[in-house]
Design a protein around this motif. Sequence first.
Motif, PDB file in Angstrom:
ATOM      1  N   LEU A 191     -10.005  -0.858  -8.573  1.00  0.00           N
ATOM      2  CA  LEU A 191     -11.351  -0.911  -7.988  1.00  0.00           C
ATOM      3  C   LEU A 191     -11.978   0.463  -8.146  1.00  0.00           C
ATOM      4  CD1 LEU A 191     -13.356  -2.690  -6.298  1.00  0.00           C
ATOM      5  CD2 LEU A 191     -12.494  -1.439  -4.294  1.00  0.00           C
TER       6      LEU A 191
ATOM      7  N   PHE B 120      -4.308  -4.511 -10.221  1.00  0.00           N
ATOM      8  CA  PHE B 120      -5.769  -4.506 -10.026  1.00  0.00           C
ATOM      9  C   PHE B 120      -6.268  -3.072  -9.938  1.00  0.00           C
ATOM     10  CE2 PHE B 120      -6.957  -2.963  -5.856  1.00  0.00           C
ATOM     11  CZ  PHE B 120      -5.750  -2.953  -5.167  1.00  0.00           C
TER      12      PHE B 120
ATOM     13  N   GLU C  26       4.035  -4.318  -0.329  1.00  0.00           N
ATOM     14  CA  GLU C  26       3.755  -4.844  -1.680  1.00  0.00           C
ATOM     15  C   GLU C  26       4.836  -4.476  -2.661  1.00  0.00           C
ATOM     16  OE1 GLU C  26       0.034  -3.043  -2.752  1.00  0.00           O
ATOM     17  OE2 GLU C  26      -0.532  -3.209  -0.651  1.00  0.00           O
TER      18      GLU C  26
ATOM     19  N   GLN D  19      -7.267   5.550  -1.524  1.00  0.00           N
ATOM     20  CA  GLN D  19      -8.086   6.684  -1.062  1.00  0.00           C
ATOM     21  C   GLN D  19      -7.805   6.964   0.394  1.00  0.00           C
ATOM     22  OE1 GLN D  19      -9.279   3.713  -0.593  1.00  0.00           O
ATOM     23  NE2 GLN D  19     -11.292   3.608   0.387  1.00  0.00           N
ATOM     24  N   GLN D  20      -6.922   6.083   1.056  1.00  0.00           N
ATOM     25  CA  GLN D  20      -6.666   6.351   2.464  1.00  0.00           C
ATOM     26  C   GLN D  20      -5.701   7.530   2.556  1.00  0.00           C
ATOM     27  OE1 GLN D  20      -5.326   2.462   2.626  1.00  0.00           O
ATOM     28  NE2 GLN D  20      -6.894   1.729   4.031  1.00  0.00           N
ATOM     29  N   GLN D  21      -5.401   7.970   3.846  1.00  0.00           N
ATOM     30  CA  GLN D  21      -4.552   9.142   4.020  1.00  0.00           C
ATOM     31  C   GLN D  21      -3.137   8.833   3.502  1.00  0.00           C
ATOM     32  OE1 GLN D  21      -6.508   7.908   6.315  1.00  0.00           O
ATOM     33  NE2 GLN D  21      -8.034   9.540   6.174  1.00  0.00           N
TER      34      GLN D  21
ATOM     35  N   CYS E 299      -0.875  -3.572  -6.733  1.00  0.00           N
ATOM     36  CA  CYS E 299      -0.358  -4.887  -7.106  1.00  0.00           C
ATOM     37  C   CYS E 299      -1.344  -5.965  -6.673  1.00  0.00           C
ATOM     38  CB  CYS E 299       0.962  -5.173  -6.383  1.00  0.00           C
ATOM     39  SG  CYS E 299       2.179  -3.898  -6.545  1.00  0.00           S
TER      40      CYS E 299
ATOM     41  N   GLU F 197      -0.729   6.570   5.396  1.00  0.00           N
ATOM     42  CA  GLU F 197      -1.031   5.124   5.326  1.00  0.00           C
ATOM     43  C   GLU F 197      -0.499   4.544   4.037  1.00  0.00           C
ATOM     44  OE1 GLU F 197      -4.657   3.277   7.646  1.00  0.00           O
ATOM     45  OE2 GLU F 197      -5.294   4.624   6.052  1.00  0.00           O
TER      46      GLU F 197
ATOM     47  N   VAL G 258     -11.285   4.046  -6.572  1.00  0.00           N
ATOM     48  CA  VAL G 258     -11.149   3.745  -5.137  1.00  0.00           C
ATOM     49  C   VAL G 258      -9.734   3.259  -4.827  1.00  0.00           C
ATOM     50  CG1 VAL G 258     -11.993   2.321  -3.240  1.00  0.00           C
ATOM     51  CG2 VAL G 258     -13.599   3.141  -4.979  1.00  0.00           C
ATOM     52  N   LYS G 259      -9.243   2.301  -5.630  1.00  0.00           N
ATOM     53  CA  LYS G 259      -7.963   1.686  -5.266  1.00  0.00           C
ATOM     54  C   LYS G 259      -7.310   1.070  -6.491  1.00  0.00           C
ATOM     55  CE  LYS G 259      -6.642  -0.817  -1.031  1.00  0.00           C
ATOM     56  NZ  LYS G 259      -6.598   0.336  -0.113  1.00  0.00           N
TER      57      LYS G 259
END
Lengths: 114, 107, 124
Positions: C46, C44, C25, C12-14, C62, C17, C58-59
């Motif tokens: 989230l 994974f 990763e 969810q970051q810009q 790996c 990023e 949200v995310k």
Amino acid sequence: ELLPSSEFPTSDCALYDFRVRFSQLKLDHWIVFPPKYNPRYCRGICPRTMGFIYGSPVHTMVQNIIYEKLDSSVPRPSCIPSHYSPLSVMIFEEDGSYVYKEFEDMVATRCTCR
Amino acid sequence: SAPKNRCKLHSFRLSFDELGWGHYFIAPPVYNPRFCQGDCPRVLHYGYHSPNHAIIQTVINDLGVGDVPPPSCVPYKYMPMSVLVVHKKKVEYRELEDMVAESCTCR
Amino acid sequence: QGEERECAFTDQQQQWEVERVAGGEGRVSPENTTIRCAKGSHCFGLWEKSPPGEVRLVKQGCWTHLGDHQGCRDDRCVVTNLPPQIQNGTYHFCCCGSDMCNVNFTEDFPLPSPTTAQPIYPRT
């Protein structure tokens, strides 16, 4: 990571001197020189709040919290050597010859908590 | 057979809430740092990764002179662990070093 | 070590990023919706789930180092633990062990079991 404790008395994890003769260790028939040496050793309590001073990993802090707050049957982190230095010795071989050797990790030079 | 209480790995599963870090860690929900516990044998054979110093310290402790303690059963190697944390109100993925004990030694 | 793993990837970051975060990763696909992870990795996910049942992703990505967490070995992404108190319990986390298994999640909360210390190797 802390150095010799001779300068300040403490119950916390620290490095101590201890001179021992190879005859006491029953090794004098093999190690002919030096006759004695100071392996030093680490002893003392590992306080939770000073983990960073001992260069301890995160795991040590976690184990300290578990010991203090959750289950005291889990051992408190131990004060152990983290660095060593070698020792030069003269060996008396079975064939009657004398040989120079360097034994690794014979002298504790620093302590840590794990 | 191996002596009953020899130095080896043990499990201890808990949540980050129990560590008091629940406000920071989102995942994993269960964490097992493991720990090392047990007696260090008088003969420290190769499997314990013990340095020469620990062998000498065992003999000195046996002599009973001075108050030199016996070697301790402690972690030898650690493993990293993936986590999700809240940092500056953002969820971040991190790999934290030395979070899980992987093997034990006597020192 | 296991084979390389492909996982759904979301952050969810810009955008800028995304490369920085993913750089360490694995390799993110051009349309940055999937990521190829290191050998032996898992996936994974989230999500935020708030009443009456609204779910927000949200995310995803790996999950490289399990530690001892057993929950990552299944083929499906199953939320097996009550969400932590952060964000007043709305976070749902899961991890899994097959390609693209983290696209969505299912819930399966067992009753919380007490923490006990027992040796890994049963005493002989």
